[in-house]
Design a protein around this motif. Structure first.
Motif, short mmCIF file in Angstrom:
data_model
loop_
_atom_site.label_atom_id
_atom_site.label_comp_id
_atom_site.label_asym_id
_atom_site.label_seq_id
_atom_site.Cartn_x
_atom_site.Cartn_y
_atom_site.Cartn_z
N GLY A 28 60.94 51.57 87.72
CA GLY A 28 59.72 52.04 87.11
C GLY A 28 58.80 50.88 86.73
O GLY A 28 58.86 49.84 87.38
N PRO A 29 58.00 51.05 85.68
CA PRO A 29 58.03 52.19 84.77
C PRO A 29 57.41 53.45 85.38
O PRO A 29 56.50 53.37 86.20
CB PRO A 29 57.22 51.70 83.57
CG PRO A 29 56.30 50.67 84.15
CD PRO A 29 57.05 50.01 85.25
N HIS A 30 57.92 54.60 84.94
CA HIS A 30 57.53 55.87 85.51
C HIS A 30 56.64 56.66 84.54
O HIS A 30 56.95 56.73 83.34
CB HIS A 30 58.76 56.72 85.81
CG HIS A 30 59.78 56.04 86.65
ND1 HIS A 30 59.61 55.83 88.00
CD2 HIS A 30 60.98 55.49 86.33
CE1 HIS A 30 60.67 55.19 88.49
NE2 HIS A 30 61.51 54.98 87.50
N PRO A 31 55.56 57.26 85.03
CA PRO A 31 54.85 58.23 84.20
C PRO A 31 55.78 59.40 83.90
O PRO A 31 56.69 59.69 84.68
CB PRO A 31 53.66 58.65 85.07
CG PRO A 31 54.09 58.35 86.47
CD PRO A 31 55.01 57.17 86.39
N VAL A 32 55.57 60.05 82.79
CA VAL A 32 56.49 61.10 82.36
C VAL A 32 55.76 62.41 82.14
O VAL A 32 54.63 62.44 81.64
CB VAL A 32 57.26 60.68 81.09
CG1 VAL A 32 56.31 60.39 79.94
CG2 VAL A 32 58.28 61.73 80.68
N LEU A 33 56.40 63.49 82.54
CA LEU A 33 55.88 64.84 82.34
C LEU A 33 56.74 65.55 81.32
O LEU A 33 57.96 65.62 81.47
CB LEU A 33 55.89 65.62 83.66
CG LEU A 33 55.20 64.96 84.86
CD1 LEU A 33 55.36 65.84 86.10
CD2 LEU A 33 53.74 64.68 84.57
N LEU A 34 56.13 66.09 80.28
CA LEU A 34 56.83 66.95 79.34
C LEU A 34 56.75 68.37 79.89
O LEU A 34 55.65 68.93 80.02
CB LEU A 34 56.19 66.90 77.95
CG LEU A 34 56.72 65.85 76.98
CD1 LEU A 34 56.45 64.46 77.51
CD2 LEU A 34 56.10 66.03 75.60
N ALA A 68 59.15 60.78 85.79
CA ALA A 68 60.25 61.18 84.92
C ALA A 68 59.85 62.52 84.29
O ALA A 68 58.65 62.79 84.10
CB ALA A 68 60.47 60.14 83.83
N VAL A 69 60.82 63.36 84.01
CA VAL A 69 60.53 64.66 83.43
C VAL A 69 61.38 64.86 82.18
O VAL A 69 62.61 64.73 82.24
CB VAL A 69 60.80 65.81 84.43
CG1 VAL A 69 60.45 67.16 83.78
CG2 VAL A 69 59.99 65.62 85.70
N ALA A 70 60.72 65.15 81.08
CA ALA A 70 61.40 65.47 79.83
C ALA A 70 61.42 66.99 79.68
O ALA A 70 60.36 67.61 79.58
CB ALA A 70 60.70 64.84 78.64
N ARG A 108 51.99 56.58 80.39
CA ARG A 108 51.20 57.67 80.95
C ARG A 108 51.99 58.98 80.86
O ARG A 108 53.08 59.08 81.42
CB ARG A 108 50.82 57.37 82.40
CG ARG A 108 49.91 56.15 82.53
CD ARG A 108 49.49 55.90 83.96
NE ARG A 108 48.54 54.80 84.05
CZ ARG A 108 47.97 54.41 85.17
NH1 ARG A 108 48.24 55.02 86.32
NH2 ARG A 108 47.11 53.40 85.16
N ILE A 109 51.41 59.94 80.16
CA ILE A 109 52.15 61.17 79.85
C ILE A 109 51.32 62.38 80.21
O ILE A 109 50.12 62.46 79.89
CB ILE A 109 52.51 61.22 78.35
CG1 ILE A 109 53.35 60.00 77.95
CG2 ILE A 109 53.25 62.51 78.01
CD1 ILE A 109 53.61 59.89 76.46
N GLY A 110 51.96 63.35 80.87
CA GLY A 110 51.33 64.63 81.16
C GLY A 110 52.14 65.75 80.57
O GLY A 110 53.33 65.59 80.27
N THR A 111 51.52 66.89 80.36
CA THR A 111 52.22 68.08 79.89
C THR A 111 52.16 69.16 80.96
O THR A 111 51.14 69.32 81.64
CB THR A 111 51.64 68.61 78.57
OG1 THR A 111 50.26 68.97 78.76
CG2 THR A 111 51.74 67.56 77.47
N GLY A 132 47.42 62.32 79.32
CA GLY A 132 46.58 61.96 80.46
C GLY A 132 46.21 63.10 81.38
O GLY A 132 45.21 63.02 82.11
N ALA A 133 46.99 64.18 81.37
CA ALA A 133 46.72 65.34 82.23
C ALA A 133 47.61 66.49 81.78
O ALA A 133 48.69 66.28 81.22
CB ALA A 133 46.99 65.01 83.70
N ALA A 134 47.16 67.70 82.05
CA ALA A 134 47.93 68.89 81.68
C ALA A 134 47.86 69.92 82.79
O ALA A 134 46.81 70.10 83.42
CB ALA A 134 47.40 69.50 80.38
N VAL A 135 48.99 70.59 83.02
CA VAL A 135 49.04 71.69 83.98
C VAL A 135 49.67 72.89 83.28
O VAL A 135 50.76 72.79 82.70
CB VAL A 135 49.87 71.33 85.23
CG1 VAL A 135 50.06 72.56 86.12
CG2 VAL A 135 49.19 70.21 86.01
#
Length: 260
Positions: A28-34, A68-70, A108-111, A132-135
């Motif tokens: 990484g480092p990897h952006p992460v999605l919650l 990465a996914v949380a 960098r974090i997305g939801t 940073g972004a949401a879906v």
């Protein structure tokens, strides 16, 4: 690599709240999605693979794309009413920010969420300037308008005292408008909101597609960036359509806004 049962919050009288973190094997480092699961704030678990995924696995595809996914756990409405669920997702977000470097995560974090989880994904993104972004997949975005938008063949009275929305806020929706507005993503639309993608089936009998349209329009009117993808012939959980399309569109959106 999967890191399981990472404790993010402990509330007196409740079980510890945890997340599972899935990290790509490559450096990484990897952006992460919650990622927040659905279930009407009444059920579901981040550790149970939904049957409606079929041959698809959006989490595995996200990891393959370099994210990465949380997988976030939050309290159900029978355990605690809103804003407990939002507080729990924020606790997970705080944990990721505090401990992310130890797991090779970037800032960098997305939801990302579906149904009830989509409502939470939108709320977090609209109220935290660091997202940073949401879906959101087929979320309720306005508790006060969802029943009026529901068409023939609907399987749910959203205004009923025992509806998921009423149970979420602890009172019948139309009798508690202030609480309903507080739990509605449209209430927080503002020009500085994170770029947002709403994906909804036009044959959704549980949550009308106009809920996603309403949030997309509210964001656009403020000057924020919002996109709306209508999946033709899809019911709730995209039943009746190819799940591959929403997954591809969602990951493309995250790539555009969280990488590069």
């Amino acid at each position: 690599m999967i890191h399981r049962s990472l404790i993010v919050a402990e509330h007196r009288g409740f079980r510890p709240l945890m997340l599972d973190l899935v990290v790509p094997d490559k450096p990484g480092p990897h952006p992460v999605l919650l990622y927040m699961h659905g279930g009407g704030w009444l059920g579901g678990s981040p550790r149970i693979r939904p049957g409606w995924w079929g041959e698809h696995d959006p989490i595995a595809q996200a990891v393959a794309a370099g994210f990465a996914v949380a997988l976030v756990e939050y309290r159900m409405s029978a355990e605690a009413v809103f804003p407990a669920q939002l507080d729990d997702v924020r606790a997970a977000l705080a944990w990721v920010r505090e401990h992310g470097a130890a797991y090779d995560l970037s800032g960098r974090i997305g939801t990302w969420g579906e149904s009830a989880g989509g409502q939470l994904a939108a709320l977090v993104a609209l109220t935290d300037p660091g997202i940073g972004a949401a879906v959101g997949w087929y979320p309720v975005t306005n508790l006060l308008s969802v029943q009026a938008q529901t068409g023939p063949g609907s399987t749910l009275d959203h205004d009923a005292a025992d509806s998921p929305e009423s149970l979420l806020i602890g009172a019948p929706v139309q009798e508690a408008p202030d609480l309903a507005r507080a739990a509605s993503p449209v209430s927080y639309a503002h020009a500085g909101a994170a770029p947002t993608l709403l994906v909804h089936g036009d044959a959704d009998r549980l949550v009308p597609w106009r809920q996603s349209q309403e949030l997309a329009e509210a964001l656009t009117e403020t000057g924020a960036q919002a996109e709306l993808l209508i999946v033709r012939g899809a019911d709730h959980c995209f039943v009746g359509a190819d799940l591959g399309e929403p997954i591809r569109a969602s990951l493309d959106f995250f790539v555009r806004h969280l990488t590069g």
